[in-house]
Design an enzyme around this catalytic site. Structure first.
Site, PDB file in Angstrom:
ATOM      1  N   SER A  80       0.793  -1.229   0.000  1.00 49.49           N
ATOM      2  CA  SER A  80       0.000   0.000   0.000  1.00 49.49           C
ATOM      3  C   SER A  80       0.825   1.278   0.000  1.00 49.49           C
ATOM      4  O   SER A  80       0.240   2.370  -0.015  1.00 49.49           O
ATOM      5  CB  SER A  80      -0.951   0.015   1.189  1.00 49.49           C
ATOM      6  OG  SER A  80      -2.036  -0.858   0.976  1.00 49.49           O
ATOM      7  N   CYS A  81       2.137   1.189   0.011  1.00 52.24           N
ATOM      8  CA  CYS A  81       2.909   2.397  -0.283  1.00 52.24           C
ATOM      9  C   CYS A  81       2.495   2.960  -1.640  1.00 52.24           C
ATOM     10  O   CYS A  81       2.716   4.143  -1.923  1.00 52.24           O
ATOM     11  CB  CYS A  81       4.403   2.091  -0.266  1.00 52.24           C
ATOM     12  SG  CYS A  81       5.072   1.707   1.371  1.00 52.24           S
TER      13      CYS A  81
END
Length: 393
Positions: A80-81
């Site tokens: 999810s970066c």
């Protein structure tokens, strides 16, 4: 100054490569301490201050199957970066006057207005308040990777609550919702637009949609030996992360998991970024301060808007509160749920301990990437950020 600073004992740092500038030896110590003692996995940490690199460290094992060591150019799946990268793109478009956060998504994507979504705003999407944390349709693995089937599903779907009135983590739908706005405005998918705007001009080794030529540098995902127990498939978070079972999370060795070449090559702009630590830290440095003397991507005013708290507290429908706080698209400082440097820190973490952020008050771009997922009690990023905070004084 290289990492084997005379003030530091060689025994603690012999497992890592790279360098730490004068005054940042404590980051090297912290990094050596968070690497796995058993050799199962590795990682890297990078730090820019005022647009210049001051820490660039790597260590451990990139591939436990072959014993391949982590190298300067090794990249990892940072999950999810990707949301942080996508949010950088949206805020740049806002700054250019091409997107309005408080305008309906349907202004840019007319088909989205169906099923009662005409008042869903871009800000609702970025703050996990759009009411679309999961898809209703039964999609296949191939559908999820193909972009259009997911977008068309989201067009037809009604929100689960009145948009803006509640929040729940839009684990993967965030990426298609924000990403289709980017595509409609720029003509490019988020992964392609990132490369055009930052990746290629600055030589950043960060991708949403990993090119075939870059697969050789990838550190395969290493799942935790003591994983956090997951709820059943009907749970909202599980549905969000698996697209109703079309994906397996994390699925390092599954034919439908996050670690598969097909998933990594597709564009899933909320969950499949691949990057080196240097690439992610460079992206946030470019946003917060400018990189290598170039103007910053996001102005101070844009960052001020981005870090204004929008979402926190109990989430829909079960009232769970994990302690996080959100601006528009970014995590904002909320220790211990997400630790950064202060009220102007903006970034995003990813499963398995990956994290990255920028901060224009401290003049920082920071990233930690790792191939080894850790279960409960993973404080690796927190310890690294604490070391950075101490070095910055």
């Amino acid at each position: 100054m290289t990492v084997d600073d005379n003030e530091r004992g060689w025994a603690r740092i012999m497992r890592i490569g790279g360098w730490a500038g004068e005054g940042f030896g404590a980051v090297a110590d912290a990094f050596a301490a968070v690497l796995p003692e058993d050799g199962r996995g590795g990682g890297a940490v990078a730090l820019y201050v005022d647009g210049e690199p001051v820490v660039d460290l790597w260590g451990g094992t990139a591939d436990v199957r072959t014993g391949r060591a982590w190298e300067p150019e090794t990249a990892a799946l940072v999950f999810s970066c990707a949301k942080g990268i996508t949010s950088l793109l949206v805020h740049h478009l806002v700054q250019e006057g091409r997107v309005d956060l408080d305008a309906p998504v349907a202004r840019y994507w007319p088909e989205f207005a169906a099923a009662g979504k005409e008042d869903v705003t871009v800000r609702h999407v970025l703050t996990h308040r759009a009411g679309l944390p999961v898809v209703d349709a039964a999609l296949t693995f191939e559908d999820v990777l193909a972009w259009t089937p997911v977008v068309e599903t989201l067009e037809k779907q009604a929100p689960l609550w009145e948009p803006g009135s509640a929040h729940a983590y839009h684990g993967l739908t965030f990426g298609w919702l924000a990403g289709e706005v980017i595509r409609r405005v720029t003509g490019s998918t988020p992964g392609a637009y990132f490369r055009e705007l930052l990746g290629d001009p600055l030589g950043l080794d960060t991708w949403i949609g990993l090119p075939a030529a870059e697969f050789a540098r990838l550190a395969p995902l290493e799942e935790p030996t003591d994983p956090v127990p997951m709820p059943g498939p009907e749970h909202l978070l599980v549905r969000a992360l698996t697209m109703n079972g079309a994906l397996e999370f994390p699925g390092a060795d599954s034919t439908h998991g996050y670690g598969t070449p097909a998933f990594l090559a597709a564009e899933v702009p909320a969950g499949n970024a691949v990057s080196t630590a240097r690439g992610l830290a460079g992206a946030y440095a470019a946003a917060a301060t400018g990189l290598h003397g170039l103007p910053r991507l996001l102005t101070r005013e844009t960052v001020t808007e981005a870090v204004r708290e929008q979402t926190s507290g109990p989430s829909w429908p079960d009232g769970m509160d994990f302690g996080g706080r959100w601006g528009s698209g970014f995590h904002i400082d909320a220790p211990p749920a997400w630790s950064a440097l202060g009220p102007r820190s903006f970034g995003h973490d990813g499963a398995g301990g990956n994290t990255a952020f920028g901060d224009d008050e401290f003049g920082v771009g920071f990233a930690f990437v790792t191939s080894r997922m850790v279960g409960l009690g993973d404080d690796r990023a927190e310890r690294l950020v604490a070391a950075v905070r101490g070095c910055l004084g």
